[in-house]
Design an enzyme around this catalytic site. Structure first.
Site, PDB file in Angstrom:
ATOM      1  N   PRO A   2      17.831 -20.106  22.727  1.00  0.00           N
ATOM      2  CA  PRO A   2      17.132 -19.165  23.601  1.00  0.00           C
ATOM      3  C   PRO A   2      16.307 -19.883  24.675  1.00  0.00           C
ATOM      4  O   PRO A   2      15.840 -20.993  24.456  1.00  0.00           O
ATOM      5  CB  PRO A   2      16.203 -18.413  22.646  1.00  0.00           C
ATOM      6  N   GLU A   3      16.171 -19.226  25.819  1.00  0.00           N
ATOM      7  CA  GLU A   3      15.418 -19.798  26.930  1.00  0.00           C
ATOM      8  C   GLU A   3      14.144 -18.972  27.158  1.00  0.00           C
ATOM      9  O   GLU A   3      13.804 -18.132  26.337  1.00  0.00           O
ATOM     10  CB  GLU A   3      16.306 -19.813  28.183  1.00  0.00           C
TER      11      GLU A   3
END
Ligand SMILES: [Zn+2]
Length: 276
Positions: A2-3
């Site tokens: 995830p960013e």
């Protein structure tokens, strides 16, 4: 993955501030706990109150009473959920924090790349100092963005955007999406950009991050990213290039191309994003 948008959404869904950690179950051994040893890690967390929860780059930071911080990085496939009641670990559960409101914070990660660690104040400061500015803040200031970008004339755009020392929180998905919106090839060097292109990239990056947060992040077909008690983000439907190789560009219809940049796939439109 995830960013930034996924970590931000994960954070916003948590209700942990003011809660006390009653018990810690290290179901599987997280490598970064190693300096403490699992028992010392559990002992250090037990009875501590969460005073603040925030995000920095891709890190979730929980500031606890008596000057200790719990840092969690989800890496490739981690997810941090808050489940009502007590929960039994499944094969992917790495860590469970049981809180005094009866809920459980659960770190799950099938691929075991996620990290959790305890930091004293100087270590927390060092961690944050090693990260570049938050892109949402930086991109709001075009002059500051342009100055920071143009200070790296030799760097290629995709690699620079993903460099956590340049800006913190951008990874493969949002670098590709920002470059497509800005009509810039991932391998362009900063030094070849016009002022207009430099400004456009900052605007595109800020816009794509804000839109992705509004859509609660990108849950891909693998379903790896979840937040809250297991909800999915909705930004996958709005991806214009990421993981769309061979599919038509949303702007011009040209098939999206895929190349390897720093051993990671980069997706772009050969027509909208010429290398020059
Ligand atoms: Zn195109």
């Amino acid at each position: 993955m995830p960013e930034l948008p996924e970590v931000e959404t994960t954070l916003r869904a948590l209700r942990v501030v003011g809660r006390t950690i009653l018990s810690v179950r290290g179901v599987d051994y997280l490598p970064t706990i190693a300096p403490w040893g699992l028992e010392a890690f559990q002992e250090a967390l037990r009875g501590r109150r969460v005073e603040q929860a925030r995000r920095r780059g891709k890190y979730l930071l929980f500031l606890l009473d008596r000057s200790l911080a719990l840092a969690i990085h989800l890496r490739m496939s981690g997810r941090l959920l808050q489940l009502p009641g007590r929960t039994d670990p499944d094969p992917h559960t790495r860590l469970i924090l049981e809180l005094d409101d009866g809920s459980s914070l659960v770190l799950r990660d099938p691929r075991k790349f996620a990290r959790a660690g305890l930091l004293q104040e100087p270590e927390l400061q060092a961690l944050e100092a090693a990260l570049g500015p938050e892109p949402l803040d930086l991109c709001r200031n075009p002059v500051a963005w342009k100055a920071r970008l143009l200070a790296h004339p030799r760097r290629r755009l995709k690699a620079l955007l993903m460099d956590q020392r340049f800006v913190a929180g951008v990874g493969n998905i949002y670098a590709d999406e920002a470059l497509h919106r800005a009509h810039l090839h991932p391998l362009r060097r900063v030094g070849t950009l016009s002022d207009t292109e430099a400004i456009r990239l900052g605007e595109a990056l800020g816009a794509v991050l804000r839109e992705a947060i509004a859509a609660e992040g990108t849950t891909l077909e693998d379903g790896a990213y979840r937040f809250g008690d297991g909800q999915s983000g909705r930004f996958a439907l709005r991806l214009r290039v990421y993981r769309r190789a061979g599919k038509p560009c949303t702007a011009c219809g040209t098939p999206i191309a895929r190349i390897l940049v720093s051993a990671r796939s980069s997706y772009f439109c050969p027509k909208c994003q010429p290398l020059l």
